[in-house]
Design a protein around this motif. Structure first.
Motif, mmCIF file in Angstrom:
data_model
loop_
_atom_site.group_PDB
_atom_site.id
_atom_site.type_symbol
_atom_site.label_atom_id
_atom_site.label_comp_id
_atom_site.label_asym_id
_atom_site.label_seq_id
_atom_site.Cartn_x
_atom_site.Cartn_y
_atom_site.Cartn_z
ATOM 1 N N ILE A 1 20.088 5.522 50.188
ATOM 2 C CA ILE A 1 19.648 5.922 51.532
ATOM 3 C C ILE A 1 19.027 4.765 52.312
ATOM 4 O O ILE A 1 18.682 4.923 53.484
ATOM 5 C CB ILE A 1 18.669 7.109 51.485
ATOM 6 N N HIS A 2 18.873 3.614 51.670
ATOM 7 C CA HIS A 2 18.413 2.418 52.377
ATOM 8 C C HIS A 2 19.577 1.487 52.716
ATOM 9 O O HIS A 2 19.358 0.379 53.212
ATOM 10 C CB HIS A 2 17.388 1.667 51.526
ATOM 11 N N GLY A 3 20.812 1.926 52.437
ATOM 12 C CA GLY A 3 21.984 1.122 52.754
ATOM 13 C C GLY A 3 22.323 0.070 51.728
ATOM 14 O O GLY A 3 23.236 -0.733 51.939
ATOM 15 N N ARG A 4 21.610 0.048 50.580
ATOM 16 C CA ARG A 4 21.867 -0.975 49.566
ATOM 17 C C ARG A 4 23.127 -0.643 48.784
ATOM 18 O O ARG A 4 23.282 0.475 48.280
ATOM 19 C CB ARG A 4 20.670 -1.080 48.619
ATOM 20 N N SER A 5 24.027 -1.605 48.658
ATOM 21 C CA SER A 5 25.246 -1.437 47.862
ATOM 22 C C SER A 5 24.955 -1.805 46.420
ATOM 23 O O SER A 5 23.816 -2.122 46.044
ATOM 24 C CB SER A 5 26.364 -2.324 48.429
ATOM 25 N N SER A 6 25.995 -1.804 45.601
ATOM 26 C CA SER A 6 25.842 -2.182 44.187
ATOM 27 C C SER A 6 25.730 -3.694 44.007
ATOM 28 O O SER A 6 25.437 -4.160 42.903
ATOM 29 C CB SER A 6 27.021 -1.654 43.372
ATOM 30 N N LEU B 1 24.109 -7.318 49.657
ATOM 31 C CA LEU B 1 25.059 -6.613 50.525
ATOM 32 C C LEU B 1 24.552 -5.210 50.841
ATOM 33 O O LEU B 1 24.305 -4.407 49.938
ATOM 34 C CB LEU B 1 26.434 -6.518 49.878
ATOM 35 N N TYR B 2 24.422 -4.935 52.135
ATOM 36 C CA TYR B 2 24.129 -3.598 52.636
ATOM 37 C C TYR B 2 25.380 -3.084 53.353
ATOM 38 O O TYR B 2 26.235 -3.862 53.783
ATOM 39 C CB TYR B 2 22.969 -3.621 53.624
ATOM 40 N N ALA B 3 25.453 -1.768 53.507
ATOM 41 C CA ALA B 3 26.542 -1.185 54.295
ATOM 42 C C ALA B 3 25.993 0.000 55.073
ATOM 43 O O ALA B 3 25.095 0.719 54.602
ATOM 44 C CB ALA B 3 27.704 -0.748 53.402
ATOM 45 N N VAL B 4 26.529 0.215 56.271
ATOM 46 C CA VAL B 4 26.020 1.278 57.134
ATOM 47 C C VAL B 4 27.123 1.745 58.066
ATOM 48 O O VAL B 4 28.055 1.001 58.387
ATOM 49 C CB VAL B 4 24.795 0.763 57.930
ATOM 50 N N GLY B 5 27.036 2.990 58.492
ATOM 51 C CA GLY B 5 28.043 3.549 59.377
ATOM 52 C C GLY B 5 29.253 4.032 58.597
ATOM 53 O O GLY B 5 29.171 4.347 57.416
ATOM 54 N N GLU B 6 30.397 4.068 59.254
ATOM 55 C CA GLU B 6 31.575 4.681 58.643
ATOM 56 C C GLU B 6 32.120 3.903 57.458
ATOM 57 O O GLU B 6 32.775 4.476 56.589
ATOM 58 C CB GLU B 6 32.666 4.874 59.697
ATOM 59 N N CYS B 7 31.852 2.606 57.370
ATOM 60 C CA CYS B 7 32.344 1.846 56.218
ATOM 61 C C CYS B 7 31.511 2.100 54.976
ATOM 62 O O CYS B 7 31.885 1.689 53.873
ATOM 63 C CB CYS B 7 32.378 0.351 56.522
ATOM 64 N N ALA B 8 30.372 2.772 55.122
ATOM 65 C CA ALA B 8 29.486 3.079 54.001
ATOM 66 C C ALA B 8 29.698 4.518 53.546
ATOM 67 O O ALA B 8 30.173 5.365 54.304
ATOM 68 C CB ALA B 8 28.032 2.881 54.407
ATOM 69 N N VAL C 1 18.318 0.614 57.568
ATOM 70 C CA VAL C 1 18.745 -0.683 57.037
ATOM 71 C C VAL C 1 18.025 -1.822 57.759
ATOM 72 O O VAL C 1 17.570 -2.793 57.134
ATOM 73 C CB VAL C 1 20.270 -0.844 57.138
ATOM 74 N N GLY C 2 17.906 -1.714 59.073
ATOM 75 C CA GLY C 2 17.210 -2.744 59.823
ATOM 76 C C GLY C 2 15.764 -2.910 59.384
ATOM 77 O O GLY C 2 15.281 -4.032 59.178
ATOM 78 N N LEU C 3 15.076 -1.791 59.218
ATOM 79 C CA LEU C 3 13.685 -1.846 58.767
ATOM 80 C C LEU C 3 13.584 -2.389 57.350
ATOM 81 O O LEU C 3 12.653 -3.143 57.027
ATOM 82 C CB LEU C 3 13.059 -0.449 58.852
ATOM 83 N N GLU C 4 14.529 -2.005 56.497
ATOM 84 C CA GLU C 4 14.542 -2.515 55.122
ATOM 85 C C GLU C 4 14.676 -4.035 55.122
ATOM 86 O O GLU C 4 13.967 -4.738 54.389
ATOM 87 C CB GLU C 4 15.699 -1.875 54.354
ATOM 88 N N CYS C 5 15.570 -4.551 55.939
ATOM 89 C CA CYS C 5 15.733 -6.007 56.023
ATOM 90 C C CYS C 5 14.457 -6.665 56.536
ATOM 91 O O CYS C 5 14.001 -7.691 55.995
ATOM 92 C CB CYS C 5 16.899 -6.355 56.948
ATOM 93 N N ALA C 6 13.871 -6.086 57.580
ATOM 94 C CA ALA C 6 12.681 -6.678 58.172
ATOM 95 C C ALA C 6 11.512 -6.701 57.186
ATOM 96 O O ALA C 6 10.691 -7.620 57.200
ATOM 97 C CB ALA C 6 12.289 -5.911 59.431
ATOM 98 N N GLN C 7 11.451 -5.674 56.320
ATOM 99 C CA GLN C 7 10.322 -5.562 55.394
ATOM 100 C C GLN C 7 10.510 -6.378 54.126
ATOM 101 O O GLN C 7 9.524 -6.754 53.481
ATOM 102 C CB GLN C 7 10.110 -4.086 55.039
ATOM 103 N N THR C 8 11.756 -6.645 53.746
ATOM 104 C CA THR C 8 11.990 -7.295 52.454
ATOM 105 C C THR C 8 12.314 -8.781 52.556
ATOM 106 O O THR C 8 12.122 -9.512 51.587
ATOM 107 C CB THR C 8 13.139 -6.593 51.697
ATOM 108 N N LEU C 9 12.797 -9.239 53.717
ATOM 109 C CA LEU C 9 13.122 -10.658 53.852
ATOM 110 C C LEU C 9 11.887 -11.460 54.255
ATOM 111 O O LEU C 9 11.092 -11.023 55.087
ATOM 112 C CB LEU C 9 14.214 -10.870 54.902
#
Length: 516
Positions: free
Chosen positions: A347-352, A356-363, A388-396
């Protein structure tokens, strides 16, 4: 020689509602967005007509919205993903409204809400009747253009993911301004859209053929539910490609589906008739057409003279082919519309894959299950884009990104199918992996795919075609949008598909990789 470009922030591949929503929430990180075409053009977000589903009325709740989402998904919706999505509904719509999306309002300021298929009540916020996607994306695109932390490269597209020696995604190969660039970034967000363009008849921009899913699969990412492709029941059957969409909101307003004798044929398959889940309505329309009864959407009584004002996009499409929907029924047929499968994420957009994150119809978050609830797609793009945006902002961190470019694994440029081969593939997928499928047809499709793979090994379109066909062959049941005429029953155990390219790829020479 390709140039090296090191970006010290998120790299977002795709500039539809999902990708731009990610970028808006990554502040203050410098964020690079790749837009394969001019911003707001030829992406599915801009073409969405119906609206955005959310619990916005006093009679509605996020819990009721989640229940309808679970029911529509035919047993394989991830409950946490559904709750996460529907809990964010009101916030997302109000945020988009604050950005300038001009939602239709009642005189008291409340949202005008439509009821669409499989919703228990009216909860779809709309813009100008059928202009929701275009208006919402325009507002979000304007906000992204004005955001100082966002850099947008228009006419830029990725062709493959760059990997570190230990298997993390560290960027992408990008074509931009006539050059090939190796763009390195600490995180890569795939927001490249769906794959409707793999089908001969689609409501999507034909250039969208699931390249993001194929790139992720080649990199080793887990792919979820690729066999589940939703077919919109009411694309205008007038020989145009892509097929103009007759929004589901028409049926929500009372338009009916009739055959050439005026019989409402969907009632023969489901008591909810035109407002049954999309897979049921799509199969009923398909059956009516192939049996010679014909399928027509009749809005002459429900909407009539109000059509131009209430549904201007559909009205213009009809007028362009000589149909007046105020006075005559519209011929319709199912068309590939939305892909419930894609790159498997949480639910945070994290792939395996790390990085790499994925969001929208490709996810594939699991929120749609086997059958997307109408108008949940724009909500998912904006809601999970925010997450996903917030996750990136908080983790990078702000520390300089220093990739080991000397050992990076660079994918080879994938071959492009010639137009005649691509059209043959699209025709075959539509015929054998369309609304109704069976073992014989799916094996025939796989044989045709393999013939092309021998010539165009590593083609992104062929990778997606194989993932769909093989997963459809392996699912020996009928569930949601996946209907097998040779296995028409629902299995007792509701299971999602999780697979990798290593489990699906043919025994052919692998695309060459080079270490630089």
């Amino acid at each position: 020689m390709p140039e090296t470009y090191i970006h010290n922030g998120p790299l977002v591949i795709g500039a539809g509602l999902a990708g731009l929503s990610v970028a808006l929430y990554t502040a203050p990180l410098k964020t690079l967005v790749l837009a394969p075409v001019a911003l707001g053009v030829a992406c599915s977000s801009a073409w969405a007509q119906g609206g955005i589903a959310a619990a916005l009325s006093d009679q509605d709740t996020p819990e009721a919205h989640a229940r309808d989402t679970l029911d529509a998904g035919a047993g394989i919706v991830d409950p946490l993903a559904a709750k996460t999505l529907t809990d964010m509904g009101r916030h997302v719509v109000e945020h988009l409204s604050d950005l300038g999306a001009p939602f239709d309002r009642n005189t008291d300021g409340s949202f005008v809400l439509n009821r669409e298929a499989a919703h228990g009540l009216a909860r779809v916020a709309r813009v100008g009747g059928d202009l929701a996607g275009k208006a919402i994306l325009a507002a979000v695109a304007e906000a992204a253009r004005n955001a100082p932390h966002i850099e947008i490269w228009e006419q830029a597209f990725a062709t493959g993911l760059i990997m570190s020696i230990d298997g993390a995604v560290i960027g992408a190969v990008v074509s931009f301004e006539g050059k090939t660039l190796h763009v390195y970034a600490p995180v890569t967000v795939m927001a490249s859209g769906g794959l409707g363009g793999l089908y001969a008849v689609t409501t999507n921009p034909p250039n969208l053929r699931g390249d993001g899913m194929a790139m992720a699969a080649l990199a080793g990412a887990v792919i979820a539910d690729p066999e589940f492709v939703q077919f919109h029941p009411t694309a205008l059957n007038v020989g145009l490609h892509p097929a103009p969409l007759a929004t589901e909101a028409l049926r929500g307003e009372g338009a009916t589906l009739i055959d050439k004798d005026g019989i409402r044929f969907v009632l023969e398959d489901h008591e909810d008739g035109e407002l049954a889940p999309r897979d049921i309505v799509a199969r009923a329309v398909h059956k009516a057409n192939v049996t010679g009864r014909g399928a027509f959407l009749d809005a002459t009584v429900a909407i009539g003279a109000h059509f131009p004002a209430e549904f201007p996009t559909v009205f213009a499409s009809c007028q362009s082919v000589g149909i007046d929907p105020r006075t005559e029924p519209m011929p319709v047929a199912p068309a590939a519309h939305y892909h419930m499968g894609g790159i498997s994420t949480d639910i945070h957009g994290r792939s395996s894959l790390k990085g790499l994150y994925a969001v929208g119809e490709c996810a594939s978050t699991g929120v749609h299950g086997a059958n997307r609830l109408a108008s949940n797609s724009l909500l998912e793009a904006a809601a999970f884009g925010e997450r996903v945006g917030l996750e990136c902002a908080q983790t990078l961190s702000d520390a300089p990104f220093t990739p080991d470019t000397a050992t990076a694994v660079i994918p080879a440029l994938p071959p492009t199918l010639p137009p005649e081969n691509l059209q043959a593939l699209r025709d075959a997928i539509s015929h054998y992996a369309g609304v109704v499928r069976d073992e014989t047809g799916l094996k025939t499709l796989l044989n045709q795919i393999e013939d092309l793979e021998n010539q165009y090994t590593g083609s992104l379109a062929l990778i997606n075609a194989r993932l769909i066909a093989l997963s459809a062959l392996r699912r020996k049941e009928s569930r949601g949008s996946h209907y097998r005429s040779d296995f028409p029953q629902l299995s007792d155990t509701p299971l999602r598909t999780f697979t990798t390219w290593a489990q699906c790829r043919p025994k052919l020479p692998e695309p060459q990789l080079e270490i630089i």
